[in-house]
Design a protein around this motif. Structure first.
Motif, PDB file in Angstrom:
ATOM      1  N   PRO A  30       0.845  -1.203   0.000  1.00  0.00           N
ATOM      2  CA  PRO A  30       0.000   0.000   0.000  1.00  0.00           C
ATOM      3  C   PRO A  30       0.876   1.247   0.000  1.00  0.00           C
ATOM      4  CG  PRO A  30      -0.729  -1.569   1.669  1.00  0.00           C
ATOM      5  CD  PRO A  30       0.580  -2.083   1.155  1.00  0.00           C
ATOM      6  N   PHE A  31       0.427   2.283  -0.720  1.00  0.00           N
ATOM      7  CA  PHE A  31       1.246   3.479  -0.855  1.00  0.00           C
ATOM      8  C   PHE A  31       0.450   4.724  -0.496  1.00  0.00           C
ATOM      9  CE2 PHE A  31      -0.569   2.223  -4.924  1.00  0.00           C
ATOM     10  CZ  PHE A  31      -1.224   3.371  -5.351  1.00  0.00           C
ATOM     11  N   VAL A  32       1.183   5.773  -0.134  1.00  0.00           N
ATOM     12  CA  VAL A  32       0.538   7.047   0.194  1.00  0.00           C
ATOM     13  C   VAL A  32       0.582   8.006  -0.985  1.00  0.00           C
ATOM     14  CG1 VAL A  32       1.067   6.807   2.645  1.00  0.00           C
ATOM     15  CG2 VAL A  32       2.670   8.036   1.164  1.00  0.00           C
ATOM     16  N   LYS A  33       1.446   7.709  -1.954  1.00  0.00           N
ATOM     17  CA  LYS A  33       1.560   8.526  -3.156  1.00  0.00           C
ATOM     18  C   LYS A  33       2.110   7.655  -4.271  1.00  0.00           C
ATOM     19  CE  LYS A  33       4.005  12.642  -4.931  1.00  0.00           C
ATOM     20  NZ  LYS A  33       4.981  13.716  -4.598  1.00  0.00           N
ATOM     21  N   SER A  34       1.650   7.900  -5.496  1.00  0.00           N
ATOM     22  CA  SER A  34       2.131   7.159  -6.651  1.00  0.00           C
ATOM     23  C   SER A  34       2.660   8.145  -7.685  1.00  0.00           C
ATOM     24  CB  SER A  34       0.998   6.309  -7.250  1.00  0.00           C
ATOM     25  OG  SER A  34       1.458   5.595  -8.369  1.00  0.00           O
ATOM     26  N   ILE A  35       3.853   7.850  -8.220  1.00  0.00           N
ATOM     27  CA  ILE A  35       4.491   8.743  -9.176  1.00  0.00           C
ATOM     28  C   ILE A  35       4.641   8.029 -10.518  1.00  0.00           C
ATOM     29  CG2 ILE A  35       6.608  10.033  -9.712  1.00  0.00           C
ATOM     30  CD1 ILE A  35       7.032  10.224  -6.626  1.00  0.00           C
ATOM     31  N   GLN A  36       4.120   8.649 -11.576  1.00  0.00           N
ATOM     32  CA  GLN A  36       4.279   8.110 -12.933  1.00  0.00           C
ATOM     33  C   GLN A  36       5.593   8.644 -13.496  1.00  0.00           C
ATOM     34  OE1 GLN A  36       1.908   6.026 -14.909  1.00  0.00           O
ATOM     35  NE2 GLN A  36       3.866   5.808 -15.989  1.00  0.00           N
ATOM     36  N   SER A  37       6.557   7.759 -13.667  1.00  0.00           N
ATOM     37  CA  SER A  37       7.858   8.164 -14.189  1.00  0.00           C
ATOM     38  C   SER A  37       7.769   8.396 -15.695  1.00  0.00           C
ATOM     39  CB  SER A  37       8.894   7.079 -13.886  1.00  0.00           C
ATOM     40  OG  SER A  37      10.142   7.393 -14.476  1.00  0.00           O
ATOM     41  N   PRO A  38       8.539   9.355 -16.243  1.00  0.00           N
ATOM     42  CA  PRO A  38       8.527   9.604 -17.686  1.00  0.00           C
ATOM     43  C   PRO A  38       8.857   8.378 -18.536  1.00  0.00           C
ATOM     44  CG  PRO A  38       9.621  11.414 -16.561  1.00  0.00           C
ATOM     45  CD  PRO A  38       9.362  10.353 -15.535  1.00  0.00           C
ATOM     46  N   ASP A  39       9.579   7.397 -17.966  1.00  0.00           N
ATOM     47  CA  ASP A  39       9.941   6.214 -18.748  1.00  0.00           C
ATOM     48  C   ASP A  39       8.911   5.095 -18.647  1.00  0.00           C
ATOM     49  OD1 ASP A  39      10.406   5.457 -16.128  1.00  0.00           O
ATOM     50  OD2 ASP A  39      12.316   4.472 -16.539  1.00  0.00           O
ATOM     51  N   GLY A  40       7.779   5.349 -17.960  1.00  0.00           N
ATOM     52  CA  GLY A  40       6.726   4.340 -17.866  1.00  0.00           C
ATOM     53  C   GLY A  40       6.685   3.605 -16.544  1.00  0.00           C
ATOM     54  N   ASP A  41       7.758   3.678 -15.758  1.00  0.00           N
ATOM     55  CA  ASP A  41       7.735   3.061 -14.432  1.00  0.00           C
ATOM     56  C   ASP A  41       6.707   3.756 -13.545  1.00  0.00           C
ATOM     57  OD1 ASP A  41       9.748   1.324 -15.098  1.00  0.00           O
ATOM     58  OD2 ASP A  41      11.272   2.199 -13.789  1.00  0.00           O
ATOM     59  N   ILE A  42       6.175   2.999 -12.593  1.00  0.00           N
ATOM     60  CA  ILE A  42       5.356   3.584 -11.535  1.00  0.00           C
ATOM     61  C   ILE A  42       6.129   3.437 -10.229  1.00  0.00           C
ATOM     62  CG2 ILE A  42       3.185   3.489 -10.261  1.00  0.00           C
ATOM     63  CD1 ILE A  42       1.895   2.338 -12.795  1.00  0.00           C
ATOM     64  N   ILE A  43       6.333   4.550  -9.538  1.00  0.00           N
ATOM     65  CA  ILE A  43       7.049   4.553  -8.267  1.00  0.00           C
ATOM     66  C   ILE A  43       6.034   4.804  -7.156  1.00  0.00           C
ATOM     67  CG2 ILE A  43       8.888   5.586  -6.907  1.00  0.00           C
ATOM     68  CD1 ILE A  43       9.874   4.167  -9.465  1.00  0.00           C
ATOM     69  N   ASP A  44       5.905   3.841  -6.247  1.00  0.00           N
ATOM     70  CA  ASP A  44       4.988   3.978  -5.113  1.00  0.00           C
ATOM     71  C   ASP A  44       5.754   4.437  -3.884  1.00  0.00           C
ATOM     72  OD1 ASP A  44       2.774   3.059  -6.565  1.00  0.00           O
ATOM     73  OD2 ASP A  44       3.236   0.962  -6.120  1.00  0.00           O
ATOM     74  N   CYS A  45       5.217   5.435  -3.205  1.00  0.00           N
ATOM     75  CA  CYS A  45       5.798   5.921  -1.947  1.00  0.00           C
ATOM     76  C   CYS A  45       5.137   5.141  -0.813  1.00  0.00           C
ATOM     77  CB  CYS A  45       5.563   7.413  -1.788  1.00  0.00           C
ATOM     78  SG  CYS A  45       6.227   8.406  -3.153  1.00  0.00           S
TER      79      CYS A  45
END
Length: 381
Positions: A30-45
Motif C-alpha cells: 500500500p502506498f501514500v503517493k504514486s508517481i508516474q515516471s517519464p519512462d513508464g515506471d510507476i514509483i509507489d511511496c
C-alpha cells in the motif's frame, strides 16, 4: 497496470494468473503517493514500516539510521555526486517517512522462467563460468577480513543483444572460496537487464544471497531482506544522465560497510545512505567478507557464436578515460573501520578477447581499473 496478452490453456491460464496476482499483492505494498515516471515506471511511496523487509518478523525495526561511517586515509574530501534517476527528474519526490518502490507488473513476473525464480539472478558461481554463460572482468582481493568496500563507477548505456542477456558493472562483497560453505554476497552497481526490468535502460540495483544464488536473495526489494531508509533513491529505477563517449563522465559512488555496533551492512550511494542488509540474512557474512570484487559481468545463453552483449561502455580497457568503463578510488574497509587502498589487487578476465581489464594507481584516482568490451568481434567469434 498492463496485462499479459499471451494465450494459455484455460486451466493453466487461471492458475498462472492467480499465482501472479497473489505474488503481486505480496510485493506491491500500500502506498501514500504514486508517481508516474517519464519512462513508464510507476514509483509507489510506501510507509517505511510497510516495506517488504518487514515481512520477515525477525528483523529488528528499531535499528538506528545514524550509521557509523568508516574513516578515510585520504586527506582531501571529494564531493560525491548524487545518483539521479528518471522518476524524480521533473521534481517529483516521496514524502518523509516513506520510501520509493518501483511497482512490479504482471509483465515483469511473466518474463521470469518461473515464479520461484522471479527477481533472482542465475547461479554465477561455477568453475566453468564461460561454459555456463557468465563472463567476468574483475579486480579483486581475497583471503583477508574485509568489512566493506567503496568505489566510483562510471555509468553507460550499452547494447544487450538478447532479451535474456544481462550486463552489470558492480561491487561484490562476498565469502566466496570458503571450503564447504555456500557463498554469501552483497552486490550493488548498475545494470542493463531486460529480463528483470523489461527494457534496455541503465538502472541502479542491489542484490544479496546467502546460498550461492540457489534459493535465497533477490534484486532490490523484490523479496524480503534489504531495509531501505532513504526517500531519495528508488532501487531498480533508471539513471539519468549517463556517461557520453569522449565527453562528460557520470559516476556512481558505492560504499558498503559493516557497522560494528549493530552488525549490519550499510549501503551509501553518493551522499545518501540508502539502507542496510541485516546480518541475520547471512551465514558467513554475518561476520566479515573474505573477497571484494569490482568490475563487470555479462550473462548470455548464446555462446556460439559469442553474444554481442557489451560490458562496461562496450569498449576495451585500452581506450581509457572517457571511452572505457572504469571503477576508481577502489578501497576496502578493515576491522578497525578504516578505508584503505587496495595494494594487492588481482585482475582477471574470463575471455579477454571479448571483455578485458587493466589496472593502475594514480594520485587522484587511487587504485583503479578500466574494463569491458563489445563481446562478439573478429577476435571473439
Amino acid at each position: 497496470m498492463h496485462h499479459d496478452n499471451r494465450t494459455f490453456p484455460p486451466e493453466n491460464e487461471s492458475k498462472k494468473t492467480k499465482l501472479i496476482k497473489t505474488h503481486l499483492k505480496k510485493i506491491n505494498k500500500p502506498f501514500v503517493k504514486s508517481i508516474q515516471s517519464p519512462d513508464g515506471d510507476i514509483i509507489d511511496c510506501v510507509l517505511f514500516h510497510l516495506q517488504p523487509a518487514f515481512d520477515r518478523p525477525e528483523l529488528n525495526r528499531t535499528v538506528s539510521v545514524d550509521p557509523e561511517e568508516p574513516t578515510s586515509e585520504q586527506k582531501t574530501v571529494e564531493i560525491e555526486p548524487e545518483l539521479k534517476q528518471i522518476w524524480s527528474s521533473k521534481g517529483e519526490s516521496c514524502p518523509q517517512g516513506t520510501i520509493p518502490i518501483r511497482r512490479t507488473s504482471e509483465e515483469d513476473i511473466s518474463r521470469s522462467v518461473r515464479l520461484s525464480k522471479f527477481g533472482k539472478k542465475f547461479s554465477t558461481i561455477s568453475q566453468k563460468q564461460i561454459e555456463n554463460g557468465h563472463e567476468h572482468a574483475t579486480g579483486h582481493v581475497y583471503g583477508g577480513e574485509y568489512y566493506g568496500a567503496k568505489g566510483a563507477l562510471n555509468i553507460w548505456s550499452l547494447n544487450v543483444s538478447n532479451p535474456s542477456d544481462f550486463s552489470v558493472s558492480q561491487v561484490w562483497i562476498s565469502t566466496n572460496g570458503i571450503p564447504n560453505h555456500l557463498t554469501n554476497t552483497i552486490e550493488a552497481g548498475w545494470t542493463v537487464n531486460p529480463t528483470v526490468f523489461g527494457d534496455y535502460s541503465s538502472r541502479f540495483f542491489i542484490y544479496w544471497t546467502n546460498d550461492e544464488y540457489f534459493k535465497t536473495g533477490c534484486y532490490n526489494l523484490l523479496c524480503s531482506g534489504f531495509v531501505q531508509t532513504t526517500n531519495k533513491i528508488a532501487l531498480g529505477a533508471a539513471i539519468v544522465p549517463i556517461s557520453t563517449y569522449n565527453d562528460i563522465q557520470i559516476d556512481l559512488i558505492i560504499f558498503i560497510w559493516k557497522s560494528p555496533r549493530y552488525g549490519i551492512w550499510w549501503l551509501k550511494v553518493g551522499p545518501h545512505v540508502v539502507g542496510y542488509w541485516p546480518s541475520s540474512l547471512f551465514t558467513d557474512l554475518g561476520d566479515h567478507a573474505t573477497t571484494v570484487m569490482f568490475g563487470g559481468e555479462v550473462f548470455s545463453y548464446q555462446t556460439s557464436p559469442h553474444t554481442s552483449t557489451q560490458m562496461g561502455s562496450g569498449h576495451f580497457s585500452f581506450e581509457g578515460f572517457k571511452k572505457s568503463c572504469y571503477i576508481r578510488n577502489m578501497r576496502v574497509v578493515d576491522k578497525e573501520l578504516k578505508l584503505s587502498s587496495m595494494s594487492d589487487l588481482i585482475v582477471t578476465a574470463d575471455n579477454e578477447t571479448c571483455y578485458d581489464i587493466t589496472s593502475g594507481v594514480a594520485d587522484n584516482w587511487g587504485s583503479y581499473i578500466f574494463f569491458g568490451g563489445p563481446g562478439k568481434n573478429p577476435n571473439c567469434p
